[in-house]
Design a protein around this motif. Structure first.
Motif, PDB file in Angstrom:
ATOM      1  N   ALA A   1      46.316  43.733  45.075  1.00 38.86           N
ATOM      2  CA  ALA A   1      45.006  44.336  44.850  1.00 38.86           C
ATOM      3  C   ALA A   1      44.759  45.868  46.179  1.00 38.86           C
ATOM      4  CB  ALA A   1      43.784  44.417  44.748  1.00 38.86           C
ATOM      5  N   ALA A   2      44.991  45.037  47.494  1.00 38.89           N
ATOM      6  CA  ALA A   2      44.978  45.806  48.604  1.00 38.89           C
ATOM      7  C   ALA A   2      45.836  46.563  49.203  1.00 38.89           C
ATOM      8  CB  ALA A   2      45.121  45.165  49.754  1.00 38.89           C
ATOM      9  N   ALA A   3      47.002  46.111  48.242  1.00 41.86           N
ATOM     10  CA  ALA A   3      48.252  47.826  48.672  1.00 41.86           C
ATOM     11  C   ALA A   3      47.724  49.205  48.202  1.00 41.86           C
ATOM     12  CB  ALA A   3      48.816  47.357  47.988  1.00 41.86           C
ATOM     13  N   LEU A   4      47.128  49.139  46.141  1.00 44.28           N
ATOM     14  CA  LEU A   4      46.197  50.181  46.247  1.00 44.28           C
ATOM     15  C   LEU A   4      45.005  50.835  46.340  1.00 44.28           C
ATOM     16  CD1 LEU A   4      46.467  48.799  42.510  1.00 44.28           C
ATOM     17  CD2 LEU A   4      48.422  50.479  43.511  1.00 44.28           C
TER      18      LEU A   4
ATOM     19  N   TYR B   1      43.757  50.320  39.539  1.00 46.32           N
ATOM     20  CA  TYR B   1      43.218  48.755  39.851  1.00 46.32           C
ATOM     21  C   TYR B   1      43.965  47.473  38.431  1.00 46.32           C
ATOM     22  CZ  TYR B   1      40.832  50.610  43.294  1.00 46.32           C
ATOM     23  OH  TYR B   1      40.245  51.137  44.689  1.00 46.32           O
ATOM     24  N   LEU B   2      43.600  48.214  37.769  1.00 51.91           N
ATOM     25  CA  LEU B   2      43.190  46.967  36.410  1.00 51.91           C
ATOM     26  C   LEU B   2      44.815  47.409  35.670  1.00 51.91           C
ATOM     27  CD1 LEU B   2      40.280  46.998  33.713  1.00 51.91           C
ATOM     28  CD2 LEU B   2      41.095  45.631  36.410  1.00 51.91           C
ATOM     29  N   GLN B   3      45.426  47.763  35.723  1.00 50.00           N
ATOM     30  CA  GLN B   3      46.782  47.859  35.525  1.00 50.00           C
ATOM     31  C   GLN B   3      47.390  47.167  36.165  1.00 50.00           C
ATOM     32  OE1 GLN B   3      48.241  51.732  36.101  1.00 50.00           O
ATOM     33  NE2 GLN B   3      47.723  52.774  33.406  1.00 50.00           N
ATOM     34  N   GLN B   4      47.272  46.802  37.397  1.00 51.52           N
ATOM     35  CA  GLN B   4      47.946  46.018  38.140  1.00 51.52           C
ATOM     36  C   GLN B   4      47.455  44.332  38.399  1.00 51.52           C
ATOM     37  OE1 GLN B   4      50.444  46.258  40.551  1.00 51.52           O
ATOM     38  NE2 GLN B   4      50.279  43.774  40.795  1.00 51.52           N
ATOM     39  N   ALA B   5      46.154  44.110  38.127  1.00 49.45           N
ATOM     40  CA  ALA B   5      46.086  43.300  37.606  1.00 49.45           C
ATOM     41  C   ALA B   5      46.057  42.511  36.187  1.00 49.45           C
ATOM     42  CB  ALA B   5      43.989  43.370  37.603  1.00 49.45           C
ATOM     43  N   GLN B   6      46.650  43.475  35.082  1.00 47.97           N
ATOM     44  CA  GLN B   6      46.991  42.828  34.482  1.00 47.97           C
ATOM     45  C   GLN B   6      48.604  41.746  34.831  1.00 47.97           C
ATOM     46  OE1 GLN B   6      48.237  45.860  31.732  1.00 47.97           O
ATOM     47  NE2 GLN B   6      49.167  44.717  29.638  1.00 47.97           N
TER      48      GLN B   6
ATOM     49  N   SER C   1      38.461  46.388  54.872  1.00 52.62           N
ATOM     50  CA  SER C   1      38.380  45.839  55.838  1.00 52.62           C
ATOM     51  C   SER C   1      39.597  44.183  55.539  1.00 52.62           C
ATOM     52  CB  SER C   1      36.939  45.413  55.482  1.00 52.62           C
ATOM     53  OG  SER C   1      36.976  44.765  54.279  1.00 52.62           O
ATOM     54  N   ILE C   2      39.838  44.349  54.850  1.00 52.80           N
ATOM     55  CA  ILE C   2      40.516  43.311  54.008  1.00 52.80           C
ATOM     56  C   ILE C   2      42.613  43.444  55.778  1.00 52.80           C
ATOM     57  CG2 ILE C   2      42.843  42.204  53.298  1.00 52.80           C
ATOM     58  CD1 ILE C   2      40.974  43.531  50.623  1.00 52.80           C
ATOM     59  N   LYS C   3      42.404  42.100  56.237  1.00 55.28           N
ATOM     60  CA  LYS C   3      43.672  42.106  57.137  1.00 55.28           C
ATOM     61  C   LYS C   3      45.133  42.593  56.929  1.00 55.28           C
ATOM     62  CE  LYS C   3      43.715  39.192  61.241  1.00 55.28           C
ATOM     63  NZ  LYS C   3      43.034  37.242  62.057  1.00 55.28           N
ATOM     64  N   GLY C   4      45.313  43.733  58.075  1.00 54.09           N
ATOM     65  CA  GLY C   4      47.022  43.732  57.701  1.00 54.09           C
ATOM     66  C   GLY C   4      46.382  45.227  56.987  1.00 54.09           C
ATOM     67  N   VAL C   5      45.935  45.756  56.337  1.00 54.82           N
ATOM     68  CA  VAL C   5      46.418  46.766  55.688  1.00 54.82           C
ATOM     69  C   VAL C   5      46.185  48.012  56.165  1.00 54.82           C
ATOM     70  CG1 VAL C   5      45.273  48.111  54.125  1.00 54.82           C
ATOM     71  CG2 VAL C   5      45.454  45.823  52.971  1.00 54.82           C
TER      72      VAL C   5
ATOM     73  N   ARG D   1      38.774  33.910  39.426  1.00 57.66           N
ATOM     74  CA  ARG D   1      40.165  33.598  39.852  1.00 57.66           C
ATOM     75  C   ARG D   1      40.237  35.815  39.895  1.00 57.66           C
ATOM     76  NH1 ARG D   1      42.840  32.277  34.587  1.00 57.66           N
ATOM     77  NH2 ARG D   1      44.474  33.450  35.616  1.00 57.66           N
ATOM     78  N   PHE D   2      38.880  36.142  38.858  1.00 59.37           N
ATOM     79  CA  PHE D   2      38.986  37.907  38.899  1.00 59.37           C
ATOM     80  C   PHE D   2      38.955  38.304  40.958  1.00 59.37           C
ATOM     81  CE2 PHE D   2      37.379  41.668  38.832  1.00 59.37           C
ATOM     82  CZ  PHE D   2      37.985  42.984  38.554  1.00 59.37           C
ATOM     83  N   LEU D   3      37.959  37.911  41.029  1.00 51.72           N
ATOM     84  CA  LEU D   3      37.456  37.964  42.447  1.00 51.72           C
ATOM     85  C   LEU D   3      38.172  37.622  43.577  1.00 51.72           C
ATOM     86  CD1 LEU D   3      33.558  36.587  41.909  1.00 51.72           C
ATOM     87  CD2 LEU D   3      34.081  39.070  42.451  1.00 51.72           C
ATOM     88  N   ASP D   4      39.358  36.287  42.802  1.00 49.44           N
ATOM     89  CA  ASP D   4      40.069  35.889  44.152  1.00 49.44           C
ATOM     90  C   ASP D   4      40.974  36.806  44.595  1.00 49.44           C
ATOM     91  OD1 ASP D   4      38.677  33.869  44.882  1.00 49.44           O
ATOM     92  OD2 ASP D   4      40.702  32.978  43.328  1.00 49.44           O
ATOM     93  N   TRP D   5      41.407  37.882  43.069  1.00 55.11           N
ATOM     94  CA  TRP D   5      42.523  38.586  43.096  1.00 55.11           C
ATOM     95  C   TRP D   5      41.849  39.695  43.496  1.00 55.11           C
ATOM     96  CZ3 TRP D   5      42.240  43.791  40.749  1.00 55.11           C
ATOM     97  CH2 TRP D   5      43.225  44.500  41.017  1.00 55.11           C
TER      98      TRP D   5
END
Length: 338
Positions: A278-281, A43-48, A290-294, A268-272
């Protein structure tokens, strides 16, 4: 697994062991979590890539250990964010009062049950109970495949079942809480005592029972669905069984600390954490998103996880689960005691 070492995960460095910084400053936040290390790292690799100007320091502890840590620091919190922690624990009033209301971007698209009415937490991912059954071990011992919790009380499975301890494991607690809610207090505890007669051991980790079953150490691991899905994907002789008499589940909640030293970057991190990136991972590590569309992962489909989880999940009352947690764990230690 209980971890005393503090793991510092940075958007600029790989996973290393270090001491946690006590003060955050602009461009730096401290996050407490119960997520697993392998998923945190990815997750953090993507957040980077998405938040290159924020350095994230992470303390990872087991679900059961994180609460005492946060409460011990209550007079002087050392973190800005709680990320991916069992909703049952997050709803503890002592924890709740340490949080600030914040509606993360995209939070309004989550189901109402997965966000706090006062805006103090939201839950985008979760995990559910499932049995990891080693089909080769059962065949060798001429044992049938169990399909329910009730089946696991059959004396033919004595010494073949491993289950997580609810005191240390969030997975263990969700299993026990769902059984008690579904059967009622008296019948529920009588059932747990009956089940205890067949349990070879209680583990500290929710995934450990599945790992013990997939190697043939034991035939059946009362674990979580993701561990079963992962074992099947990796080629182990495992069949995932969703118990027909109730699969408990837990959502993983996140929130902003009132005492956060860097609230803007924490927000900003919570938004991310609710972003498309993030959802894709998440489905790589989570059976519930529970994120829509996943969409459901290929591993989940291959393992036979239903697309509509509402058909197999026990409708857990999380408020009740949170309110009775301490009493339930205290009684567990008295009644089961191992």
């Amino acid at each position: 697994m209980k971890r005393r070492a503090i793991h510092r995960l940075s958007l600029y460095t790989a996973l290393t062991v270090s001491s946690l910084t006590s003060l955050a400053h602009a461009g730096e936040i401290t996050v407490y979590t119960a997520l697993e290390e392998d998923e945190i790292k990815e997750y953090l690799q993507q957040a980077q890539q998405d938040l290159p100007d924020i350095k994230v320091n992470v303390l990872r502890l087991s679900t059961g250990d994180l609460g005492p840590r946060i409460l011990a620091e209550a007079s002087n919190p050392q973190n800005d964010v709680i990320w991916g922690w069992a909703l049952t624990n997050m709803m503890d009033p002592r924890i709740n009062k340490l949080l600030d209301p914040y509606q993360a971007k995209g939070e309004d698209t989550l189901p109402a049950s997965d966000r706090d009415a006062q805006g103090k937490w939201f839950a985008a991912t979760g995990y559910m109970a499932a049995f990891c059954v080693n089909t080769e071990a059962l065949k060798e011992k001429n044992l049938p495949v169990p399909t329910s919790w009730q089946d696991l009380t059959n004396p033919i499975y004595k010494g073949e079942v491993v289950m997580p301890n609810p005191v240390s494991s969030g997975t263990g607690y969700l299993q026990v809480a769902a059984l008690l809610q579904g059967k009622g207090e008296e019948a529920g505890w009588n059932f747990l005592k009956s089940l205890d007669g067949n349990i070879a051991q209680y583990t500290k980790s929710g995934s450990r029972p599945c790992k013990a079953a997939r190697t043939g150490e034991y035939a059946i691991g009362a674990s979580l669905a993701f561990a079963a899905m992962q074992s099947i994907e990796e080629g182990y002789p495992v069949k995932m069984i969703i118990p027909s008499d109730g699969a408990g589940y837990e959502m993983e909640a996140s929130g902003l600390m009132s005492a956060a030293k860097n609230k803007e970057d924490a927000k900003r991190f919570l938004d991310w954490t609710l972003s498309a990136q993030a959802a894709a991972l998440y489905t790589k590590y989570k059976e519930i998103v529970s994120i829509k569309g996943v969409e459901q992962s290929a591993a989940a489909k291959a393992a036979g996880l239903p697309a509509d989880l509402a058909t197999v999940l026990y409708p857990v009352d999380f408020t009740k689960s949170a309110e009775t947690r301490d009493a339930t764990l205290s009684k567990w230690q008295q009644v089961i005691g191992r």
